[in-house]
Scaffold this motif. Structure first.
Motif, PDB file in Angstrom:
ATOM      1  N   ASN A  18     -11.194 -15.860   9.302  1.00 45.58           N
ATOM      2  CA  ASN A  18     -11.461 -14.316   8.830  1.00 45.58           C
ATOM      3  C   ASN A  18     -10.606 -13.273   8.871  1.00 45.58           C
ATOM      4  O   ASN A  18     -10.764 -12.098   9.122  1.00 45.58           O
ATOM      5  N   VAL A  20      -7.922 -10.581   7.448  1.00 46.88           N
ATOM      6  CA  VAL A  20      -7.993  -9.386   6.401  1.00 46.88           C
ATOM      7  C   VAL A  20      -6.832  -9.451   5.616  1.00 46.88           C
ATOM      8  O   VAL A  20      -5.722  -9.372   6.311  1.00 46.88           O
ATOM      9  N   ALA A  22      -4.900  -7.019   4.753  1.00 45.70           N
ATOM     10  CA  ALA A  22      -3.830  -5.936   5.086  1.00 45.70           C
ATOM     11  C   ALA A  22      -2.677  -6.806   6.292  1.00 45.70           C
ATOM     12  O   ALA A  22      -1.634  -6.411   6.293  1.00 45.70           O
ATOM     13  N   PHE A  23      -3.333  -7.585   6.872  1.00 49.46           N
ATOM     14  CA  PHE A  23      -2.727  -8.302   8.058  1.00 49.46           C
ATOM     15  C   PHE A  23      -2.289  -9.653   7.841  1.00 49.46           C
ATOM     16  O   PHE A  23      -2.025 -10.372   8.631  1.00 49.46           O
ATOM     17  N   THR A  40       3.929  -3.022  11.328  1.00 52.30           N
ATOM     18  CA  THR A  40       3.210  -3.839  12.503  1.00 52.30           C
ATOM     19  C   THR A  40       2.027  -4.675  11.783  1.00 52.30           C
ATOM     20  O   THR A  40       0.933  -4.120  11.243  1.00 52.30           O
ATOM     21  N   TYR A  42      -1.485  -6.718  13.042  1.00 54.52           N
ATOM     22  CA  TYR A  42      -2.372  -6.558  14.137  1.00 54.52           C
ATOM     23  C   TYR A  42      -3.273  -7.869  14.050  1.00 54.52           C
ATOM     24  O   TYR A  42      -3.942  -8.229  13.005  1.00 54.52           O
ATOM     25  N   ARG A  44      -6.423  -9.800  16.460  1.00 51.55           N
ATOM     26  CA  ARG A  44      -7.250 -10.291  17.823  1.00 51.55           C
ATOM     27  C   ARG A  44      -7.804 -11.748  17.596  1.00 51.55           C
ATOM     28  O   ARG A  44      -8.533 -11.805  16.986  1.00 51.55           O
TER      29      ARG A  44
ATOM     30  N   TRP B 351     -16.646 -15.972   4.604  1.00 48.74           N
ATOM     31  CA  TRP B 351     -15.745 -15.076   5.222  1.00 48.74           C
ATOM     32  C   TRP B 351     -16.355 -13.987   5.773  1.00 48.74           C
ATOM     33  O   TRP B 351     -17.363 -13.677   4.995  1.00 48.74           O
ATOM     34  N   GLU B 352     -16.056 -13.785   7.007  1.00 45.72           N
ATOM     35  CA  GLU B 352     -16.953 -12.966   8.001  1.00 45.72           C
ATOM     36  C   GLU B 352     -16.059 -11.689   8.369  1.00 45.72           C
ATOM     37  O   GLU B 352     -14.943 -11.809   8.633  1.00 45.72           O
ATOM     38  N   ILE B 354     -15.119  -9.981  10.717  1.00 48.28           N
ATOM     39  CA  ILE B 354     -14.794  -9.721  12.378  1.00 48.28           C
ATOM     40  C   ILE B 354     -13.783  -8.920  12.793  1.00 48.28           C
ATOM     41  O   ILE B 354     -14.092  -8.318  13.629  1.00 48.28           O
ATOM     42  N   GLN B 355     -12.719  -8.873  11.801  1.00 51.89           N
ATOM     43  CA  GLN B 355     -11.595  -8.164  12.356  1.00 51.89           C
ATOM     44  C   GLN B 355     -11.717  -6.647  12.188  1.00 51.89           C
ATOM     45  O   GLN B 355     -11.369  -6.005  13.196  1.00 51.89           O
ATOM     46  N   LEU B 356     -12.190  -6.192  11.257  1.00 52.14           N
ATOM     47  CA  LEU B 356     -12.034  -4.624  11.076  1.00 52.14           C
ATOM     48  C   LEU B 356     -13.563  -4.021  11.004  1.00 52.14           C
ATOM     49  O   LEU B 356     -13.834  -3.046  11.502  1.00 52.14           O
ATOM     50  N   LEU B 364     -13.129  -1.322  17.738  1.00 50.34           N
ATOM     51  CA  LEU B 364     -11.987  -1.848  18.212  1.00 50.34           C
ATOM     52  C   LEU B 364     -11.319  -0.951  19.235  1.00 50.34           C
ATOM     53  O   LEU B 364     -11.303   0.371  19.029  1.00 50.34           O
ATOM     54  N   PRO B 365     -10.402  -1.484  19.951  1.00 48.33           N
ATOM     55  CA  PRO B 365      -9.718  -0.467  20.681  1.00 48.33           C
ATOM     56  C   PRO B 365      -8.872   0.398  19.967  1.00 48.33           C
ATOM     57  O   PRO B 365      -8.445   0.007  18.866  1.00 48.33           O
ATOM     58  N   ASP B 367      -5.747   1.061  19.983  1.00 48.74           N
ATOM     59  CA  ASP B 367      -4.436   0.753  19.403  1.00 48.74           C
ATOM     60  C   ASP B 367      -4.387   0.247  18.259  1.00 48.74           C
ATOM     61  O   ASP B 367      -3.219  -0.128  17.568  1.00 48.74           O
ATOM     62  N   ILE B 368      -5.420  -0.239  17.598  1.00 48.20           N
ATOM     63  CA  ILE B 368      -5.444  -0.894  16.235  1.00 48.20           C
ATOM     64  C   ILE B 368      -5.168   0.365  15.393  1.00 48.20           C
ATOM     65  O   ILE B 368      -4.467   0.156  14.261  1.00 48.20           O
ATOM     66  N   ALA B 371      -1.556   0.763  14.239  1.00 47.34           N
ATOM     67  CA  ALA B 371      -1.346  -0.173  13.357  1.00 47.34           C
ATOM     68  C   ALA B 371      -1.881   0.334  11.764  1.00 47.34           C
ATOM     69  O   ALA B 371      -1.140   0.264  11.057  1.00 47.34           O
ATOM     70  N   LEU B 372      -2.937   0.734  11.871  1.00 48.24           N
ATOM     71  CA  LEU B 372      -3.713   0.992  10.516  1.00 48.24           C
ATOM     72  C   LEU B 372      -3.049   2.323  10.026  1.00 48.24           C
ATOM     73  O   LEU B 372      -3.069   2.817   8.936  1.00 48.24           O
ATOM     74  N   GLN B 374      -0.341   3.061   9.497  1.00 49.78           N
ATOM     75  CA  GLN B 374       0.873   2.880   8.808  1.00 49.78           C
ATOM     76  C   GLN B 374       0.431   2.753   7.077  1.00 49.78           C
ATOM     77  O   GLN B 374       1.172   3.026   6.199  1.00 49.78           O
ATOM     78  N   PHE B 375      -0.754   2.840   7.038  1.00 48.77           N
ATOM     79  CA  PHE B 375      -1.402   2.732   5.704  1.00 48.77           C
ATOM     80  C   PHE B 375      -1.769   4.164   5.464  1.00 48.77           C
ATOM     81  O   PHE B 375      -1.943   4.403   4.237  1.00 48.77           O
ATOM     82  N   PRO B 394      -6.674  -0.620   4.459  1.00 48.72           N
ATOM     83  CA  PRO B 394      -7.079  -2.094   4.973  1.00 48.72           C
ATOM     84  C   PRO B 394      -8.680  -2.337   5.187  1.00 48.72           C
ATOM     85  O   PRO B 394      -8.809  -3.301   5.143  1.00 48.72           O
TER      86      PRO B 394
END
Lengths: 272, 451, 439
Positions: A18, A20, A22-23, A40, A42, A44, B351-352, B354-356, B364-365, B367-368, B371-372, B374-375, B394
């Motif tokens: 799954n 994305v 962008a990463f 960077t 990312y 999980r 496709w699910e 799950i990430q974002l 999400l915590p 700290d992501i 990373a984001l 930068q966009f 993203p």
């Protein structure tokens, strides 16, 4: 050697479920990282198993030239399990990243010539960046000169040592372009995971890990009870590739499994 | 449902047209809004939705296909014979590559008549042709000249009629059984889909193989050695032991043509696209939104495919469900499906998010966001190389303004993932990378892009 | 005590017989020859019908000794391809007692002889090496670590022992001595079958299919060949290319076990037209069984599949490499292809065996090479001579099988030598002679 090169690069975490874009590291579908810049990625990870990572910027060239590595995710349940299942417990683990070297393209790269990928024809075959018998040499640190100086930038060993009855996990990952047939004479291998998925009841015994480009396999074996040190060969049964540059004798993707009656110390890092 | 397009039968005119449109289309084709029906499998013998003509008539044709590096390749192919198929009168079917995808429902009694009209570019050829149906059982043939594998249609208008009951659901190859090394390589092949009694939204009579029928895709893998095709075209000898592919195709096209829609006007002899066009899987939704992806390999090489985005679930092989003798579920997931030469693999995919999640909705915590950022923050334009299919954000369904001069292929912030052979030299058109055996998966935000 | 004159006459006679037999010896090309196993016992269940002339399954494990020779072919043993190209090979052959293989009338074959043993057998294999370089043997799946040293060149010997604990289909081949890769490619490989202790319920016939390739440039000059140039031009099943490949016979309505052995250097995908196969094992290890039409074997891998025959007697189904290696050095159609043919199920009658040499009541001095010659006949089958198993009531099974076996190790005494023929329905027929061995 090529100070003129200003290629961008990316990192693709191959098989990350799954993902994305962008990463995911495919520059045409997201971003590339320009020369001199940083980016960077990312992740999980939700899913334990063996994966690989590689550059996806002009990937035929960059993967072929070596921008590759293994990455694996440990299960939450136990650091010495391959998956969240006690049947995947191991005493020692070894990462085995398969690759190929096509010396013609390396010469071209060094001499600012173009490549014709449709003529792809490797002449060396590697495990963790080394050919047999270098695969047997110990790990080294790229920042210091090892016993064999020419191996300084190929620091990862593929030698497998263990004691009788140890459970040994082999994490195979293929970032070459060819299909290989990794086998062991004299030991039964048990495939417990494929492409970072626990096989569960579909786990099977085999002598051959039939591994194509882009696949990974998690393979367990139990070392037999030996009374004297015994060596098993882990080798690529595609025998036309089991040489170094076509020279006589054995080479290529081969290493040894050395089983001792006892005395091999507990493993710290993988591939030790 | 495929729209009927008038096609020219004159090979020279076709070549001219092809050269012009290939030149115009290279190197990147842009996508317009697509309804799923214009992308997924086309059943050429479908006479009404879900109703398939079980008496199919095929003829031999020849023609040219285009490769995005500007080359054209001389091909042979099966084509539907208009006289028997129920299509509008006066409409001629010309050469197409690959051969027409034929669909049947389980249990249909199928007859396929092949007429050997020869190949218009090579009027002096006396090659017989035939069709074999790996995976089908009980195939018989009437008339035809006995050949090694099956009955054959002789040159000069010879015919042969094959009959079988499509008793097994799944995905199958059909291709020439006459001098197969040459004739299959020249293009005499196609796909057969058999839909199970359980319904067109299942791959097999197995409830675990359900999928959204609007997302029924095939990836028919093949290779081309242009030297062999040139030799055949020129009447020169060719040594098959020197077979050396330079082009690798999905559904008869090389990337980026693989992502053009079905029946793209600029690809008149290559009607089948290979773009996946889906929405994220939603477990809570009542709509069942798995996709079916049917792999077939008619090449002489095995091909290790790699879908980015997620694992596929393999549920069938060669038109047999992956179930044990007692019905045990033997299906499994992989991200490196290897399709063996002459084999098929039926898979399910989703496709699910799950990430974002939409705009970081998955809690999400923090700290992501480092990373984001930068966009989102300047001077990102010097810090990243902007991909053509990148929306700028993203997050799914979001776009941002683009730097000056950056081509944008996306529409509404949809995601793109790449599916490709991981024998990476096959992801090329001859020596040019980012071509060949590649296609894309397009993931629209839920509900699709706004009209 | 015999006089020297009489001894010499007997020796000359023995040599004469050997010479005659060497000249006229049948080519040991059939991979279905079965070496000695435990003495035959009556089948305990319905006979397991096998296409291979395999001995009757006995649940009792036994000690089995197999003698193999590694040799280069001479004109007799060269392969001839369908396009009449003659290919020299290196191959294993049955026999080869200590020392120099000179007493072996068998000719090296590609593939080497199919070795058939029973589950639980304690197997000893003596290798005698006639090649000009070290040769070892790897017995896949038998728990033996690689032998990287092997038997020395030009007459060296070495011995392997293992217990065939697991039933299945295995590959044996030249092991990883420095030149092992070329040796396998030259033909030093064959099938090892370990029959299960209990008769299988799932199949009634079986066929071994050894897949291999030939690069004629390698075979013409192995020493000078660079393996990076390996480019096969011939694709073989059991040492033949189509149209010379064996037809696989199986009775209507029955299930055939196909034992594929990929002795080649690359993967091969074996498929069927009109039938499918259930893959049940690879490398001699059971897998969750699944059905497919074509399945790929990795280099060096074995695969067992079950193929069920329809009822139509005479029907023929192509069995072929779906990677389409269907040519003989570019000439179509050829290569890795054969047919399965459905045969009728008729009542089987037992075969008969006959012994033509030596004469009944012959006598030999201990240590003399004694050669036994016989034939097996069967009403339903063309020839069951290859199935002949020879035993001595004093010494047990005699090494080798088929129409000609030789031994010089018969113990002193009066032997009843029995020759037993077995047909594909596992029915047997025997005959015997009396031979005396004097000190």
């Amino acid at each position: 050697m090529r100070p003129d090169l200003t290629d961008g690069h990316t990192v693709h975490f191959h098989g990350f479920p799954n993902a994305v874009p962008a990463f995911d590291g495919v520059p045409e579908l997201s971003v590339g990282v320009p020369y001199g810049r940083s980016y960077t990625y990312y992740y999980r990870p939700h899913d334990p198993g063996t994966y690989k990572y590689h550059c996806h910027f002009e990937d035929i060239e960059h993967v072929s030239f070596g921008m590759t590595g293994i990455v694996f995710i440990r299960p939450a349940a136990d650091d010495k399990w391959a998956y969240n299942d006690s049947s995947t417990a191991f005493d020692r683990e070894f990462a085995l990243l398969l690759g190929e070297v096509w010396t013609q393209e390396r010469w071209e790269g060094a001499h600012i010539q173009e490549h014709d990928w449709s003529d792809y024809d490797p002449d060396y075959w590697t495990i963790n960046g080394r050919v047999y018998p270098d695969t047997l040499e110990p790990n080294s640190d790229p920042m210091t000169t090892p016993a064999i100086p020419r191996l300084q930038y190929q620091p990862i060993s593929s030698l497998i040592t263990c004691n009788s009855n140890d459970k040994v996990l082999l994490r195979f990952s293929n970032l070459g372009f060819q299909r290989q047939a990794m086998r062991v004479d004299g030991l039964t291998l048990r495939v417990i995971g494929k492409d970072a998925k626990f096989l569960g009841p579909l786990a099977y015994d085999t002598d051959t890990v039939d591994i194509s480009a882009g696949e990974t396999f998690d393979v367990l074996f139990t070392a037999p009870t030996v009374t004297t040190p015994t060596t098993y060969l882990l080798y690529n049964r595609k025998l036309a590739y089991l040489n170094n540059g076509g020279l006589p004798g054995l080479g290529g993707q081969m290493t040894e499994i050395r089983v001792s009656p006892s005395g091999v110390p507990a493993q710290g890092e993988p591939n030790t | 449902m495929r729209s009927l397009v008038s096609k020219s039968l004159r090979a020279t005119l076709l070549t001219l047209t092809l050269v012009l449109v290939v030149a115009a289309a290279s190197p990147i084709t842009s996508l317009s809004a697509q309804a799923p029906g214009e992308i997924s499998i086309v059943c050429e013998n479908e006479t009404a939705p879900g109703i398939y003509n079980n008496a199919v008539s095929l003829v031999t044709q020849d023609g040219y296909i285009g490769i995005p590096d500007g080359n054209t390749v001389y091909m042979w192919g099966y084509a539907l014979d208009v006289d028997i198929d129920l299509v509008a009168p006066g409409v001629q079917y010309g050469f197409q590559h690959p051969g027409p995808t034929l669909c049947f429902t389980e249990g249909q009694a199928v007859t396929i008549t092949l007429t050997n009209l020869g190949f218009s570019q090579l009027p002096s050829l006396t090659d017989a042709v035939s069709i074999i149906f790996p995976g089908q059982t009980g195939v018989t043939h009437d008339d035809g000249t006995p050949g090694l594998f099956t009955g054959e249609a002789d040159s000069g208008g010879g015919t042969v009629t094959y009959s079988f009951t499509a008793s097994l659901p799944g995905t199958f190859i059909y291709g020439s059984g006459t001098d197969p090394q040459k004739q299959v390589q020249m293009g005499l092949f196609g796909a057969i889909i058999v839909r199970p009694t359980l319904g067109p939204n299942f791959l097999y009579n197995w409830t675990s193989t359900q999928f959204n029928p609007a997302n029924d895709y095939m990836m028919l893998l093949s290779e081309i050695d242009p030297d062999l095709h040139w030799a055949v075209e020129q009447g020169l000898p060719y040594d098959i032991t020197l077979f050396h592919p330079r082009y690798w195709l999905i559904n008869g096209r090389s990337f980026p043509d693989t992502i053009a829609p079905n029946d793209a006007e600029w690809l008149p002899t290559q009607p089948y696209g290979a773009l996946l066009h889906i929405e994220p899987f939603d477990a809570a939704s009542s709509a069942f939104n798995y996709s079916a992806v049917r792999f077939l390999n008619v090449g002489m090489r095995n091909h290790p495919m790699h879908p980015h985005g997620d694992h596929i679930q393999v549920v069938g092989r060669d038109g047999r469900p992956l179930q044990g003798p007692l019905g045990e579920d033997l299906s499994y997931a992989e991200f490196g499906p290897v399709i063996g030469a002459g084999q098929t693999k039926d898979t399910l995919y989703n496709w699910e998010e799950i990430q974002l999640g939409p705009s970081g909705s998955l809690g999400l915590p923090t700290d992501i966001f480092e990373a984001l950022n930068q966009f989102l923050l300047r001077p990102r334009d010097q810090n990243i190389m902007w991909g053509e299919w990148f929306s700028g954000s993203p997050y799914l369904g979001q776009t941002t303004d683009r730097p000056t001069g950056v081509t944008a292929q996306g529409e509404c912030g949809e995601y793109y993932q790449i599916w490709h052979s991981h024998a990476l030299h096959e992801a090329a058109n001859y020596e040019s990378g980012f071509g060949g055996m590649i296609t894309l998966e397009r993931i629209d935000p839920p509900g699709g892009c706004p009209p | 005590m015999q006089t020297r004159a009489i001894k010499q006459i007997r020796l000359s006679l023995a040599l004469l017989i050997v010479t005659v037999l060497l000249v006229g010896a049948p080519v040991m090309a059939s991979p279905q020859t079965a070496p000695q196993t435990a003495p035959q016992t009556a089948p305990q269940t319905a006979p397991a019908s096998r296409i291979a002339a395999a001995p009757v399954v006995t649940p009792l494990a036994a000690d089995v000794t197999i003698n193999l020779c590694a040799e280069a072919s001479t004109s007799d043993g060269h392969l001839t391809m369908p396009d009449l190209t003659v290919i020299p090979i290196w191959g294993f052959s049955n026999g080869g007692l200590t020392g120099n293989c000179a007493d072996v009338s068998a000719i090296p074959s590609l593939p080497g002889p199919t070795l058939t043993v029973n589950q639980g057998d304690a197997v000893t294999v003596n290798l005698s090496n006639q090649l000009g370089e070290n040769v070892s043997i790897a017995f896949h799946g038998q728990g033996l670590p690689a032998d990287t040293v092997g038997a020395a060149a030009s007459g060296g010997t070495t011995t392997y022992t293992f217990t065939a604990s697991n039933p299945g289909t295995f590959l044996y081949e030249a092991g990883l001595t420095p030149n092992g890769a070329k040796q396998v490619a030259m033909g030093l490989h064959g099938a090892l079958i370990v029959l299960p202790a209990t008769s299988p319920a799932t199949y009634t016939s079986e066929k071994v299919l050894v897949l291999s390739e030939i690069d004629p440039v390698l075979n013409a000059d192995p020493a000078g060949f660079n393996m990076l140039d390996y480019a096969p031009k011939y694709w073989l099943i059991n040492g033949e290319a189509y149209p010379d490949t064996d037809v696989v016979l199986a009775p209507a309505g029955t299930t055939l076990l196909a034992r594929y052995v990929n002795a080649g250097l690359t993967e091969h995908s074996m498929g069927l037209l009109g039938l499918d196969q259930m893959v049940i094992a690879k490398d001699g290890h059971a897998r969750p069984a699944f059905r497919a039409v074509s399945e790929t074997l990795a280099a060096g891998q074995t695969m067992d599949t079950l193929i069920t025959m329809p009822a139509t007697v005479g029907a023929r189904y192509p069995l072929y490499d779906t990677n389409r290696h269907l040519d003989n050095n570019g000439a179509s159609l050829g290569g890795m292809m054969t047919f399965i043919e459905v045969t009728s199920v008729v009542a089987n009658t037992p075969p008969t065996a006959s012994i033509s040499a030596p004469a009944d009541l012959s006598s030999f001095v201990a240590g003399t090479l004694v050669t036994f010659t016989g034939t097996g006949s069967d009403t339903e089958e063309i020839d069951v001579t290859a199935s002949l198993a020879w035993t001595s009531d004093l010494d047990g099974p005699i090494s080798g099988s088929g129409g000609t076996v030789s031994t010089s190790t018969l113990s002193v005494g009066t032997h009843t030598i029995t020759a037993t023929a077995t047909d594909s329905g596992a029915l047997t027929g025997s005959t015997f002679i009396t031979v005396t061995i004097t000190p």
